[in-house]
Design a protein around this motif. Structure first.
Motif, PDB file in Angstrom:
ATOM      1  N   GLU A  68       0.835  -1.205   0.000  1.00  0.00           N
ATOM      2  CA  GLU A  68       0.000   0.000   0.000  1.00  0.00           C
ATOM      3  C   GLU A  68       0.873   1.260   0.000  1.00  0.00           C
ATOM      4  O   GLU A  68       0.593   2.219  -0.721  1.00  0.00           O
ATOM      5  CB  GLU A  68      -0.924   0.001   1.218  1.00  0.00           C
ATOM      6  N   ILE A  69       1.924   1.247   0.789  1.00  0.00           N
ATOM      7  CA  ILE A  69       2.829   2.400   0.839  1.00  0.00           C
ATOM      8  C   ILE A  69       3.508   2.590  -0.514  1.00  0.00           C
ATOM      9  O   ILE A  69       3.614   3.712  -1.014  1.00  0.00           O
ATOM     10  CB  ILE A  69       3.858   2.244   1.977  1.00  0.00           C
ATOM     11  N   GLN A  72       1.107   4.219  -2.869  1.00  0.00           N
ATOM     12  CA  GLN A  72       0.924   5.642  -2.584  1.00  0.00           C
ATOM     13  C   GLN A  72       2.151   6.462  -3.004  1.00  0.00           C
ATOM     14  O   GLN A  72       2.018   7.599  -3.449  1.00  0.00           O
ATOM     15  CB  GLN A  72       0.607   5.853  -1.110  1.00  0.00           C
ATOM     16  N   LYS A  77       2.294  10.727  -3.562  1.00  0.00           N
ATOM     17  CA  LYS A  77       2.000  11.278  -2.234  1.00  0.00           C
ATOM     18  C   LYS A  77       3.296  11.493  -1.464  1.00  0.00           C
ATOM     19  O   LYS A  77       4.270  10.769  -1.635  1.00  0.00           O
ATOM     20  CB  LYS A  77       1.078  10.349  -1.464  1.00  0.00           C
ATOM     21  N   ASP A  79       5.645  11.796   2.079  1.00  0.00           N
ATOM     22  CA  ASP A  79       5.786  10.938   3.256  1.00  0.00           C
ATOM     23  C   ASP A  79       4.784  11.329   4.336  1.00  0.00           C
ATOM     24  O   ASP A  79       4.225  10.465   5.014  1.00  0.00           O
ATOM     25  CB  ASP A  79       7.204  11.038   3.815  1.00  0.00           C
ATOM     26  N   ILE A  82       1.351   9.998   3.447  1.00  0.00           N
ATOM     27  CA  ILE A  82       1.292   8.541   3.666  1.00  0.00           C
ATOM     28  C   ILE A  82       1.172   8.235   5.151  1.00  0.00           C
ATOM     29  O   ILE A  82       0.364   7.397   5.563  1.00  0.00           O
ATOM     30  CB  ILE A  82       2.527   7.858   3.041  1.00  0.00           C
TER      31      ILE A  82
END
Length: 153
Positions: A68-69, A72, A77, A79, A82
């Motif tokens: 998922e990170i 993103q 996106k 940091d 996130i």
């Protein structure tokens, strides 16, 4: 004959293992994405293990969160965005270093409060003990004690 058979079996075994050998899959498609992922994942607690970072954990949920990170990061996106997403989903518990606010105040101040309470309790104990200590002996009591120790009554 046995040496020839052994040699042939070893050669077949070597060929069988060599046939299954593949080139190692690359760890990351994009090293910049993986570097950012590692930076973020080291600041996030694994929700399954709870004492490991997301980067170190091999739990299924940790793998899903890393995926998922990555997604993103690829979406562009930051940091902070996130981390805000993870906190909104899992709460401040997901951070190794939660921010100081009303809900985490006890977490940050609790150890200091416990230390101060322990010191206050120790001081109170020492004061009470010194207040209840016996007073010095009078001259008469000292003579009686000396007589008892000398064996003369």
């Amino acid at each position: 004959m046995n040496k020839l058979l052994t040699t042939m079996l070893l050669a077949l075994l070597w060929l069988a293992t060599a046939a299954h050998a593949n080139e190692a899959a690359p760890l990351a498609e994009d090293p910049a994405v993986e570097a950012r992922l590692l930076h973020i994942a080291e600041e996030v607690r694994c929700l399954v293990c709870q004492n490991e970072s997301l980067a170190a954990s091999q739990a299924d949920l940790a793998n899903d969160l890393r995926r998922e990170i990555r997604a993103q990061i690829r979406q562009g996106k930051t940091d902070t965005e996130i981390m805000d997403f993870l906190v909104s989903r899992y709460g401040d518990f997901v951070r190794y270093r939660p921010p100081f606010n009303a809900t985490t105040g006890l977490l940050w101040l609790g150890p200091f409060a416990a230390l101060l309470a322990g010191l206050a309790g120790l001081l109170l104990f020492l004061r009470r003990r010194s207040a209840t200590a016996p007073a010095a002996l009078t001259e008469e009591e000292q003579r009686k004690a000396a007589a008892l120790l000398d064996g003369t009554d």
